[in-house]
Design a protein around this motif. Structure first.
Motif, short mmCIF file in Angstrom:
data_model
loop_
_atom_site.label_atom_id
_atom_site.label_comp_id
_atom_site.label_asym_id
_atom_site.label_seq_id
_atom_site.Cartn_x
_atom_site.Cartn_y
_atom_site.Cartn_z
N MET A 1 -5.51 -11.71 10.66
CA MET A 1 -6.93 -11.77 10.31
C MET A 1 -7.12 -11.32 8.87
O MET A 1 -6.61 -10.28 8.45
N SER A 2 -7.81 -12.13 8.06
CA SER A 2 -7.97 -11.81 6.64
C SER A 2 -8.92 -10.64 6.45
O SER A 2 -9.81 -10.40 7.26
N ALA A 3 -8.72 -9.92 5.34
CA ALA A 3 -9.55 -8.76 5.04
C ALA A 3 -10.96 -9.18 4.65
O ALA A 3 -11.19 -10.29 4.14
N ILE A 4 -11.92 -8.30 4.91
CA ILE A 4 -13.30 -8.51 4.47
C ILE A 4 -13.36 -8.23 2.97
O ILE A 4 -13.01 -7.15 2.51
N ARG A 5 -13.79 -9.21 2.20
CA ARG A 5 -13.79 -9.11 0.74
C ARG A 5 -15.13 -8.58 0.26
O ARG A 5 -16.19 -9.11 0.62
N VAL A 6 -15.10 -7.55 -0.58
CA VAL A 6 -16.30 -6.82 -0.97
C VAL A 6 -16.44 -6.79 -2.49
O VAL A 6 -15.46 -6.60 -3.21
N VAL A 7 -17.67 -6.96 -2.97
CA VAL A 7 -18.02 -6.74 -4.37
C VAL A 7 -18.94 -5.53 -4.46
O VAL A 7 -19.86 -5.38 -3.66
N LEU A 8 -18.69 -4.67 -5.45
CA LEU A 8 -19.48 -3.46 -5.68
C LEU A 8 -20.36 -3.67 -6.89
O LEU A 8 -19.86 -4.01 -7.98
N ARG A 20 -14.81 2.17 -4.10
CA ARG A 20 -13.56 1.41 -4.08
C ARG A 20 -12.46 2.20 -3.37
O ARG A 20 -11.71 1.65 -2.56
N VAL A 21 -12.34 3.49 -3.68
CA VAL A 21 -11.30 4.32 -3.06
C VAL A 21 -11.46 4.33 -1.54
O VAL A 21 -10.49 4.20 -0.80
N ILE A 22 -12.72 4.48 -1.09
CA ILE A 22 -12.97 4.53 0.36
C ILE A 22 -12.64 3.20 1.03
O ILE A 22 -11.95 3.15 2.06
N LEU A 23 -13.12 2.12 0.44
CA LEU A 23 -12.96 0.81 1.08
C LEU A 23 -11.53 0.30 1.01
O LEU A 23 -11.01 -0.26 1.99
N ASP A 24 -10.88 0.48 -0.13
CA ASP A 24 -9.51 -0.02 -0.27
C ASP A 24 -8.52 0.74 0.60
O ASP A 24 -7.38 0.29 0.79
N ALA A 25 -8.91 1.91 1.10
CA ALA A 25 -8.03 2.67 1.99
C ALA A 25 -7.97 2.07 3.39
O ALA A 25 -7.11 2.44 4.19
N GLU A 26 -8.89 1.12 3.68
CA GLU A 26 -8.94 0.50 5.00
C GLU A 26 -8.15 -0.81 4.98
O GLU A 26 -8.33 -1.63 4.08
#
Length: 218
Positions: A1-8, A20-26
Motif C-alpha cells: 500500500m502506497s504512503a499518504i503523500r502530504v504537502v506542508l 515533517r519530523v512527526i509525519l516522516d517518522a510514520e
C-alpha cells in the motif's frame, strides 16, 4: 500500500520542520513538499498532487482560505486539505471549512493527533472534531433560512438519518452499526447524501446541513 503523500504549507520554517519530523517518522506517511506562502502552496500542490495538505490559515500573499479555494477549484481529484490554526474558535477556520477544507487541526495538537488526522482525512471516513465544527457553525454560520433547502425533500428517511449521524462524526462502520445495515450500504447512503446535497465531502455536507437549518448546531 502506497504512503499518504502530504504537502506542508506554513510561513514558519520551524513549524514545517516539526510537522515533517512527526509525519516522516510514520511508515505510511510521506511529506513530499513544502510551501511558505499561500500562492506557493497552490503552485506546489498543482505540481506534486499530494493526497493531503496541511494548510496554515494566515500566510503571506494569499491566505490559506483563498489557497484552499484555488486548489479545489482548479484541480480534478484535488487533495484533502486540513487547516492548521492556533485558535479553535476562529472565524477564519469556519471560512476555510466553508471554502472546502476537510477539517482543521490545532497547532498545539499532540503528534498522535496530527498523524490520526492525516490518516482520517485521507480515508474520507469521518469528520474531524465534530463538536468543534458544530460550535463554529453556531457562532459563525449564516442565519437560519425561513424554508428548508431544496435538497432536503430529496433525501430519503434513511439518508436524512445518515446525514445526522455524519454530523456526530461517526465513521461508515459506526453508521452501519447504528442503523443495522452493512458497511457497503452505509457507504452507499453517504455517497447519496453527498450527491443530493451537492457537496464534496462529509465536512461540506455537515456545514450545508447546519447552514440550511436541516440540523441545528445549537
Amino acid at each position: 500500500m502506497s504512503a499518504i503523500r502530504v504537502v506542508l504549507a506554513d510561513d514558519e520554517r520551524m513549524v514545517r520542520t516539526a510537522l515533517r519530523v512527526i509525519l516522516d517518522a510514520e511508515p505510511d506517511l510521506e511529506v513530499v513538499g513544502e510551501a511558505s506562502t499561500g500562492a506557493e502552496a497552490v503552485s506546489v500542490v498543482r505540481e506534486l498532487r499530494p493526497d493531503v495538505v496541511l494548510m496554515d490559515v494566515r500566510m503571506p500573499e494569499i491566505d490559506g482560505i483563498r489557497a484552499t479555494e484555488q486548489i479545489l477549484a482548479t484541480l480534478d481529484g484535488p487533495p484533502r486539505i486540513v487547516v492548521v490554526t492556533t485558535f479553535e474558535n476562529d472565524s477564519y477556520v469556519y471560512d476555510a471549512l466553508r471554502a472546502g477544507a476537510a477539517g482543521f487541526l490545532l497547532k498545539r495538537a499532540a503528534a498522535e493527533e496530527l498523524v490520526q488526522a492525516v490518516r482520517l482525512v485521507a480515508r474520507s471516513d469521518s469528520l474531524l472534531f465534530p463538536a468543534a465544527v458544530r460550535s463554529l457553525a453556531a457562532e459563525y454560520g449564516r442565519s437560519r433560512p425561513a424554508a428548508p433547502p431544496p435538497w432536503a425533500a430529496r433525501l430519503t428517511e434513511r439518508e436524512a438519518e445518515v446525514l445526522r449521524l455524519m454530523a456526530t462524526g461517526l465513521t461508515n462502520a459506526e453508521i452501519a452499526g447504528r442503523m443495522g445495515v452493512g458497511p457497503a450500504t452505509a457507504k452507499t447512503h453517504v455517497a447519496s447524501v453527498l450527491a443530493k446535497t451537492d457537496t464534496r465531502d462529509r465536512t461540506q455536507a455537515v456545514i450545508a446541513a447546519y447552514e440550511s437549518g436541516f440540523i441545528s448546531p445549537r
